[in-house]
Design a protein around this motif. Sequence first.
Motif, PDB file in Angstrom:
ATOM      1  N   LEU A 162      43.859  50.724 -24.751  1.00  0.00           N
ATOM      2  CA  LEU A 162      43.363  50.233 -26.028  1.00  0.00           C
ATOM      3  C   LEU A 162      44.510  49.584 -26.797  1.00  0.00           C
ATOM      4  CD1 LEU A 162      40.801  50.209 -27.778  1.00  0.00           C
ATOM      5  CD2 LEU A 162      41.516  52.395 -28.729  1.00  0.00           C
ATOM      6  N   ASP A 163      44.292  48.361 -27.301  1.00  0.00           N
ATOM      7  CA  ASP A 163      45.347  47.650 -28.022  1.00  0.00           C
ATOM      8  C   ASP A 163      45.305  47.915 -29.521  1.00  0.00           C
ATOM      9  OD1 ASP A 163      46.582  46.003 -25.838  1.00  0.00           O
ATOM     10  OD2 ASP A 163      44.541  45.246 -25.674  1.00  0.00           O
ATOM     11  N   VAL A 164      44.133  47.894 -30.115  1.00  0.00           N
ATOM     12  CA  VAL A 164      43.996  48.044 -31.557  1.00  0.00           C
ATOM     13  C   VAL A 164      42.749  48.865 -31.858  1.00  0.00           C
ATOM     14  CG1 VAL A 164      43.701  46.850 -33.772  1.00  0.00           C
ATOM     15  CG2 VAL A 164      45.088  45.790 -31.982  1.00  0.00           C
ATOM     16  N   ARG A 165      42.851  49.727 -32.874  1.00  0.00           N
ATOM     17  CA  ARG A 165      41.696  50.464 -33.384  1.00  0.00           C
ATOM     18  C   ARG A 165      41.531  50.069 -34.845  1.00  0.00           C
ATOM     19  NH1 ARG A 165      42.494  55.665 -33.763  1.00  0.00           N
ATOM     20  NH2 ARG A 165      40.592  56.522 -32.888  1.00  0.00           N
ATOM     21  N   LEU A 166      40.316  49.649 -35.235  1.00  0.00           N
ATOM     22  CA  LEU A 166      40.132  49.159 -36.599  1.00  0.00           C
ATOM     23  C   LEU A 166      38.709  49.389 -37.081  1.00  0.00           C
ATOM     24  CD1 LEU A 166      38.318  46.340 -36.496  1.00  0.00           C
ATOM     25  CD2 LEU A 166      40.454  45.344 -35.763  1.00  0.00           C
ATOM     26  N   SER A 167      38.518  49.078 -38.348  1.00  0.00           N
ATOM     27  CA  SER A 167      37.197  49.035 -38.946  1.00  0.00           C
ATOM     28  C   SER A 167      37.009  47.660 -39.567  1.00  0.00           C
ATOM     29  CB  SER A 167      37.029  50.123 -40.015  1.00  0.00           C
ATOM     30  OG  SER A 167      35.855  49.905 -40.773  1.00  0.00           O
ATOM     31  N   ALA A 168      36.111  46.864 -38.977  1.00  0.00           N
ATOM     32  CA  ALA A 168      35.844  45.551 -39.539  1.00  0.00           C
ATOM     33  C   ALA A 168      35.166  45.671 -40.897  1.00  0.00           C
ATOM     34  CB  ALA A 168      34.962  44.741 -38.584  1.00  0.00           C
ATOM     35  N   GLN A 169      34.594  46.835 -41.171  1.00  0.00           N
ATOM     36  CA  GLN A 169      33.909  47.047 -42.436  1.00  0.00           C
ATOM     37  C   GLN A 169      34.891  47.297 -43.574  1.00  0.00           C
ATOM     38  OE1 GLN A 169      30.579  46.733 -42.700  1.00  0.00           O
ATOM     39  NE2 GLN A 169      30.691  46.999 -44.921  1.00  0.00           N
ATOM     40  N   GLY A 196      38.461  47.219 -43.184  1.00  0.00           N
ATOM     41  CA  GLY A 196      39.741  46.522 -43.022  1.00  0.00           C
ATOM     42  C   GLY A 196      40.843  47.407 -42.487  1.00  0.00           C
ATOM     43  N   ASP A 197      40.570  48.680 -42.280  1.00  0.00           N
ATOM     44  CA  ASP A 197      41.573  49.590 -41.726  1.00  0.00           C
ATOM     45  C   ASP A 197      41.953  49.128 -40.316  1.00  0.00           C
ATOM     46  OD1 ASP A 197      43.274  51.721 -41.424  1.00  0.00           O
ATOM     47  OD2 ASP A 197      41.701  53.180 -40.972  1.00  0.00           O
ATOM     48  N   GLY A 198      43.233  48.932 -40.060  1.00  0.00           N
ATOM     49  CA  GLY A 198      43.704  48.470 -38.757  1.00  0.00           C
ATOM     50  C   GLY A 198      43.820  46.959 -38.638  1.00  0.00           C
ATOM     51  N   GLU A 199      43.422  46.214 -39.675  1.00  0.00           N
ATOM     52  CA  GLU A 199      43.493  44.748 -39.607  1.00  0.00           C
ATOM     53  C   GLU A 199      44.931  44.239 -39.444  1.00  0.00           C
ATOM     54  OE1 GLU A 199      42.381  40.767 -42.240  1.00  0.00           O
ATOM     55  OE2 GLU A 199      41.699  42.737 -42.899  1.00  0.00           O
ATOM     56  N   PRO A 200      45.932  44.787 -40.157  1.00  0.00           N
ATOM     57  CA  PRO A 200      47.307  44.294 -39.942  1.00  0.00           C
ATOM     58  C   PRO A 200      47.762  44.427 -38.497  1.00  0.00           C
ATOM     59  CG  PRO A 200      47.185  45.584 -41.962  1.00  0.00           C
ATOM     60  CD  PRO A 200      45.871  45.771 -41.270  1.00  0.00           C
ATOM     61  N   ALA A 201      47.390  45.514 -37.837  1.00  0.00           N
ATOM     62  CA  ALA A 201      47.781  45.687 -36.436  1.00  0.00           C
ATOM     63  C   ALA A 201      47.121  44.628 -35.556  1.00  0.00           C
ATOM     64  CB  ALA A 201      47.398  47.086 -35.957  1.00  0.00           C
ATOM     65  N   LEU A 202      45.876  44.281 -35.869  1.00  0.00           N
ATOM     66  CA  LEU A 202      45.192  43.248 -35.100  1.00  0.00           C
ATOM     67  C   LEU A 202      45.867  41.897 -35.310  1.00  0.00           C
ATOM     68  CD1 LEU A 202      42.889  42.199 -33.357  1.00  0.00           C
ATOM     69  CD2 LEU A 202      41.493  42.018 -35.425  1.00  0.00           C
ATOM     70  N   VAL A 203      46.235  41.570 -36.544  1.00  0.00           N
ATOM     71  CA  VAL A 203      46.904  40.302 -36.828  1.00  0.00           C
ATOM     72  C   VAL A 203      48.218  40.215 -36.057  1.00  0.00           C
ATOM     73  CG1 VAL A 203      48.068  38.951 -38.616  1.00  0.00           C
ATOM     74  CG2 VAL A 203      45.830  39.991 -39.084  1.00  0.00           C
ATOM     75  N   GLN A 204      48.976  41.297 -36.042  1.00  0.00           N
ATOM     76  CA  GLN A 204      50.244  41.301 -35.306  1.00  0.00           C
ATOM     77  C   GLN A 204      50.012  41.127 -33.806  1.00  0.00           C
ATOM     78  OE1 GLN A 204      53.497  41.417 -36.758  1.00  0.00           O
ATOM     79  NE2 GLN A 204      52.083  40.833 -38.408  1.00  0.00           N
ATOM     80  N   ALA A 205      48.957  41.717 -33.298  1.00  0.00           N
ATOM     81  CA  ALA A 205      48.652  41.584 -31.870  1.00  0.00           C
ATOM     82  C   ALA A 205      48.277  40.139 -31.533  1.00  0.00           C
ATOM     83  CB  ALA A 205      47.513  42.528 -31.487  1.00  0.00           C
ATOM     84  N   LEU A 206      47.524  39.481 -32.427  1.00  0.00           N
ATOM     85  CA  LEU A 206      47.168  38.083 -32.199  1.00  0.00           C
ATOM     86  C   LEU A 206      48.404  37.186 -32.245  1.00  0.00           C
ATOM     87  CD1 LEU A 206      43.923  37.810 -34.369  1.00  0.00           C
ATOM     88  CD2 LEU A 206      44.050  37.700 -31.880  1.00  0.00           C
TER      89      LEU A 206
END
Length: 464
Positions: free
Chosen positions: A363-370, A372-382
Amino acid sequence: MSSSASGVPVLPDTIAAVATAVAPGQGGIAVIRLSGPMAQRVVRTITVFPGSQEWLSHRVLYGHVVAADGHERLDEVLVLVMLAPRSFTAEDVVEIHCHGGVIAVQRVMARVLEQPGVRRALPGEFSQRAVLNGRLDLTRAEAITDLVSARSQRAAQLAMAGLDGGIQRRVVALRERLLDQLSELEARVDFEDDLPPLDGRALLEELQEVRATLLELVADGARGAALRTGLRVALVGRPNVGKSSLLNRLSRRERAIVADLPGTTRDLLESEIVLEGVPITLLDTAGIRATTDEVEQLGIARSHDALASADLVLLLFDLAAGWTVEDQALYEQIPGAVPRLLVGNKLDLTNSAAEGAPSSPALDVRLSAQTGDGEPALVQALLAQCGSLSEQPLLIALNQRQSDLAARAAEALQRSEEVAAQGLPWDFWTIDLRQAIQSLGEITGEELTEAVLDRIFSRFCIGK
């Protein structure tokens, strides 16, 4: 091709093109640009200037473009005169600044093209003439089109670095180093008995230092390509796992319809965003599942196409539901050559301390699209996927053509190690060294044929 009194080459024909975007109701001003020996005569013929305005270089004149009968006024215009060699193309350049939109521009342009000795410009022909006339080097000309097409501030900054001559200076300096070594080698080939011995080890070290610098430029070019063209990121997953919610959150607007009903997204939706200077196109795909709905089936077919064409696949699954057989089937459908990110969504509906999907791949990222929890980690991964997180600042970036030539030069210099290892005579060294020098000369335009120039500038927009 003849030469003017100033020594600038004069091409036989005069070209004209609309240099600004044209659309109905858009743009208060449009610019029609002419370049060539007939530019002044053409504009004087079709334009009436009241009073006693002087036709001098770098002056703006006021007047009206008139129809062929000499009476009907087609548009009120300003005319900017730039005489050779103090112009973009180093030829006589005259610009007609007329009203924008479509009809006014078409009427003025038609009057220009009615005149003998003038024709419509080919894509990139103004820039090509600037290069042929010595006004620009090739790297600066290519930087112009990069600046025009920049999709982010960072891409525009890199284009300006090229336009300021950053690429030209780096490549010319490397080429000069190789030319110095080639002259030493050729002197030894012709007059070895009359010159002191050449240090082969020092020569090889110099060539490999240049090669290492070229490889760095190639790597920086790959990073710059991501900043110029961005990433196409396909959001895939089972229906109702939150793809549309994630698209809306990253886009900062309600781009896609969000509902609890599976199969809400029936088509491929695109949204462009910029993350820390990197343009990213998000493709919200229809949820891939077995269905008898013909419209949904079409959307799913487009989702499969998006998997193959994307630079990155973001596979979203439901942390609350866990990793399912359907998720695994989707994971296996992603083409092996396409990078992927495995993202667990709906973190707000599950235990944040739990793994959420013990049977899933890494698993690369765990987040809540609802939330926003975990969004910074997703941005860094992108951003990591496009190499924009490097600690080394990106000051200049070669385009694809330039990177290919730099890589070819590096390959030629790599072969010098084999020549040295075999102890071959100096004239063998010159073969690969000349090839490396020629490749670098093609980057700057010093070693290019007119046919290659035509191919390069054909990719430019008309009017530039």
